[in-house]
Design a protein around this motif. Sequence first.
Motif, PDB file in Angstrom:
ATOM      1  N   ASP A 116      38.480 -52.350  39.680  1.00 46.04           N
ATOM      2  CA  ASP A 116      39.197 -53.525  40.170  1.00 46.04           C
ATOM      3  C   ASP A 116      38.921 -53.741  41.657  1.00 46.04           C
ATOM      4  OD1 ASP A 116      41.475 -52.399  41.924  1.00 46.04           O
ATOM      5  OD2 ASP A 116      41.689 -51.217  40.101  1.00 46.04           O
ATOM      6  N   SER A 117      39.438 -54.843  42.199  1.00 48.43           N
ATOM      7  CA  SER A 117      39.130 -55.232  43.583  1.00 48.43           C
ATOM      8  C   SER A 117      39.799 -54.332  44.618  1.00 48.43           C
ATOM      9  CB  SER A 117      39.539 -56.687  43.817  1.00 48.43           C
ATOM     10  OG  SER A 117      38.784 -57.553  42.993  1.00 48.43           O
ATOM     11  N   VAL A 118      40.954 -53.743  44.292  1.00 48.13           N
ATOM     12  CA  VAL A 118      41.585 -52.798  45.217  1.00 48.13           C
ATOM     13  C   VAL A 118      40.689 -51.576  45.398  1.00 48.13           C
ATOM     14  CG1 VAL A 118      43.542 -51.231  45.519  1.00 48.13           C
ATOM     15  CG2 VAL A 118      43.941 -53.570  44.775  1.00 48.13           C
ATOM     16  N   GLY A 123      39.841 -49.011  48.592  1.00 50.60           N
ATOM     17  CA  GLY A 123      39.685 -47.599  48.268  1.00 50.60           C
ATOM     18  C   GLY A 123      38.758 -46.825  49.190  1.00 50.60           C
ATOM     19  N   PRO A 124      37.581 -47.371  49.553  1.00 54.93           N
ATOM     20  CA  PRO A 124      36.672 -46.610  50.414  1.00 54.93           C
ATOM     21  C   PRO A 124      37.221 -46.302  51.801  1.00 54.93           C
ATOM     22  CG  PRO A 124      35.501 -48.373  49.282  1.00 54.93           C
ATOM     23  CD  PRO A 124      36.956 -48.604  49.034  1.00 54.93           C
ATOM     24  N   LEU A 125      38.347 -46.905  52.178  1.00 50.70           N
ATOM     25  CA  LEU A 125      38.906 -46.705  53.509  1.00 50.70           C
ATOM     26  C   LEU A 125      39.939 -45.587  53.557  1.00 50.70           C
ATOM     27  CD1 LEU A 125      39.210 -50.485  54.381  1.00 50.70           C
ATOM     28  CD2 LEU A 125      37.604 -48.863  55.401  1.00 50.70           C
ATOM     29  N   GLU A 126      40.342 -45.031  52.397  1.00 57.36           N
ATOM     30  CA  GLU A 126      41.273 -43.902  52.387  1.00 57.36           C
ATOM     31  C   GLU A 126      40.487 -42.598  52.468  1.00 57.36           C
ATOM     32  OE1 GLU A 126      43.493 -42.741  49.035  1.00 57.36           O
ATOM     33  OE2 GLU A 126      41.771 -42.654  47.702  1.00 57.36           O
ATOM     34  N   VAL A 142      49.264 -43.464  43.369  1.00 55.20           N
ATOM     35  CA  VAL A 142      50.218 -44.491  42.962  1.00 55.20           C
ATOM     36  C   VAL A 142      49.675 -45.907  43.163  1.00 55.20           C
ATOM     37  CG1 VAL A 142      51.363 -44.468  45.229  1.00 55.20           C
ATOM     38  CG2 VAL A 142      52.651 -45.206  43.189  1.00 55.20           C
ATOM     39  N   ASP A 143      48.760 -46.083  44.111  1.00 53.82           N
ATOM     40  CA  ASP A 143      48.196 -47.413  44.364  1.00 53.82           C
ATOM     41  C   ASP A 143      46.798 -47.590  43.789  1.00 53.82           C
ATOM     42  OD1 ASP A 143      46.864 -45.724  46.124  1.00 53.82           O
ATOM     43  OD2 ASP A 143      47.918 -46.474  47.897  1.00 53.82           O
ATOM     44  N   ASN A 144      46.305 -46.589  43.054  1.00 54.36           N
ATOM     45  CA  ASN A 144      44.985 -46.625  42.421  1.00 54.36           C
ATOM     46  C   ASN A 144      43.841 -46.770  43.426  1.00 54.36           C
ATOM     47  OD1 ASN A 144      43.611 -46.348  39.899  1.00 54.36           O
ATOM     48  ND2 ASN A 144      43.041 -48.505  39.975  1.00 54.36           N
ATOM     49  N   PHE A 145      44.077 -46.444  44.686  1.00 55.53           N
ATOM     50  CA  PHE A 145      42.993 -46.484  45.667  1.00 55.53           C
ATOM     51  C   PHE A 145      41.863 -45.519  45.275  1.00 55.53           C
ATOM     52  CE2 PHE A 145      45.084 -48.062  49.894  1.00 55.53           C
ATOM     53  CZ  PHE A 145      45.482 -49.216  49.246  1.00 55.53           C
ATOM     54  N   ASN A 146      42.229 -44.397  44.601  1.00 53.69           N
ATOM     55  CA  ASN A 146      41.251 -43.383  44.238  1.00 53.69           C
ATOM     56  C   ASN A 146      40.677 -43.580  42.835  1.00 53.69           C
ATOM     57  OD1 ASN A 146      40.709 -39.970  43.745  1.00 53.69           O
ATOM     58  ND2 ASN A 146      40.046 -40.982  45.624  1.00 53.69           N
ATOM     59  N   ASN A 147      40.974 -44.752  42.241  1.00 56.29           N
ATOM     60  CA  ASN A 147      40.331 -45.148  40.985  1.00 56.29           C
ATOM     61  C   ASN A 147      40.722 -44.284  39.792  1.00 56.29           C
ATOM     62  OD1 ASN A 147      38.695 -46.889  39.528  1.00 56.29           O
ATOM     63  ND2 ASN A 147      36.822 -45.749  39.944  1.00 56.29           N
ATOM     64  N   SER A 148      41.998 -43.910  39.703  1.00 57.13           N
ATOM     65  CA  SER A 148      42.458 -43.158  38.540  1.00 57.13           C
ATOM     66  C   SER A 148      42.374 -43.984  37.264  1.00 57.13           C
ATOM     67  CB  SER A 148      43.904 -42.695  38.747  1.00 57.13           C
ATOM     68  OG  SER A 148      43.986 -41.722  39.748  1.00 57.13           O
ATOM     69  N   THR A 247      45.656 -52.926  51.921  1.00 55.37           N
ATOM     70  CA  THR A 247      44.778 -53.325  53.008  1.00 55.37           C
ATOM     71  C   THR A 247      44.400 -52.090  53.825  1.00 55.37           C
ATOM     72  OG1 THR A 247      44.502 -54.872  54.861  1.00 55.37           O
ATOM     73  CG2 THR A 247      46.646 -53.804  54.645  1.00 55.37           C
ATOM     74  N   GLY A 248      43.304 -52.190  54.545  1.00 59.68           N
ATOM     75  CA  GLY A 248      42.868 -51.053  55.352  1.00 59.68           C
ATOM     76  C   GLY A 248      41.782 -51.452  56.320  1.00 59.68           C
ATOM     77  N   GLY A 249      41.511 -50.560  57.239  1.00 61.73           N
ATOM     78  CA  GLY A 249      40.475 -50.817  58.229  1.00 61.73           C
ATOM     79  C   GLY A 249      39.976 -49.517  58.826  1.00 61.73           C
ATOM     80  N   ALA A 250      38.808 -49.566  59.440  1.00 63.04           N
ATOM     81  CA  ALA A 250      38.224 -48.398  60.108  1.00 63.04           C
ATOM     82  C   ALA A 250      37.371 -48.878  61.266  1.00 63.04           C
ATOM     83  CB  ALA A 250      37.394 -47.572  59.139  1.00 63.04           C
TER      84      ALA A 250
END
Length: 390
Positions: A116-118, A123-126, A142-148, A247-250
Amino acid sequence: MKKSLLALAALSVFAGVAHAQSSVTLYGIIDEDVNITTNSGGKHLYNLSSGAMQGTRWGVRGTEDLGGGLKAIFVLENGFDPTTGKLGQGGLEFGRQAYVGLSSQFGTVTLGRQYDSVVDYVGPLEAGDQWGGYISAHPGDVDNFNNSYRTNNTVKYTSANYGGLTLGGTYSFGGVAGNFSQNQIWSLGAGYTNGPLVLGVGYLNARTPSSPNGLFGNGTTATGTLPVTTPVYAGFQSANTYQVIGTGGAYTFGAATIGATYSNIKFMDLGSNGASAFQRGDTATFNNAEINFRYQLTPALLLGTAFDYTKGSEVAEANGKSNAGAKYYQFSAGADYFLSKRTDLYLIGVYQKASGTDSTNHSAVAAITNLAPSANDRQFTARVGIRLKF
């Protein structure tokens, strides 16, 4: 005879061109590690496992040039556990990804089992998607950032790159006759890269996520069993809708990169998809914030650290009392040493502390992602592993 030889030579040339314009690539990652966990259901655990840094996999990807800037593309990607040799993703043969589509200067459209788009843009920013692996993912992911969780039956669009800006979205058909919204999943996202700056934003909405073929259900396993066991949100599976805004940033300066992510997660309309210990129609909300830092100490040695905070909202219980919600504090640190471009050794440590009342209506226990929950409010795990890419 000369004409025949010329014709044969011409056909050989065209066949060579066609072959040169198409490609099929075999690729993969094997990631294996030795672990220690201080509290796995109340006991110390020493074991081998796979994929602490990245999920072990093998895959095939291919392209065919159709002319005029149009290409046909496909990916088939299998996940497996080298510790035992068994399939990953609940036993699905191509449980990581399986899709086919078309790509042009206007973007790419693909059909199949996809991310998905998240996952794509935030995801790559965590830390978990960089140097920390799944144990550094946010509690229970819990937010599926790690693609569970992947999405089945999915149509996906990814734009071309417009001066560093990319856009995308997915739509997953529920596949239930007479009920268009059941199991339906959709997402939107955008990413921006400009020199040292990287930004991402994403939205995910999944209806009846715990029903058969829902996001948490047998859409992600071969057996049809529900994979949600983490006490972080297992008690909220009766929700009609699972929603994530992330959302995220680096920013990179020299050898250092500092990053941050934020997510708001809602389990909406509890009790609409099964029994619930909470008042029907209520919403459980989590807010998650992470700050991470990595430093390329030498060309071969990468160091990283991160802090993550997760806070659950108050939820009304069925008996009228208030569930105070849970809080999770998580610290991660890691070192990654590259023996070559394809092989590295790594060390990851994660400590988590929990407080409050969790989704199961009990005192919150520490629950590092994909590990057996602790018997108390603290848990520590350390992984030493090797990863080889091919």
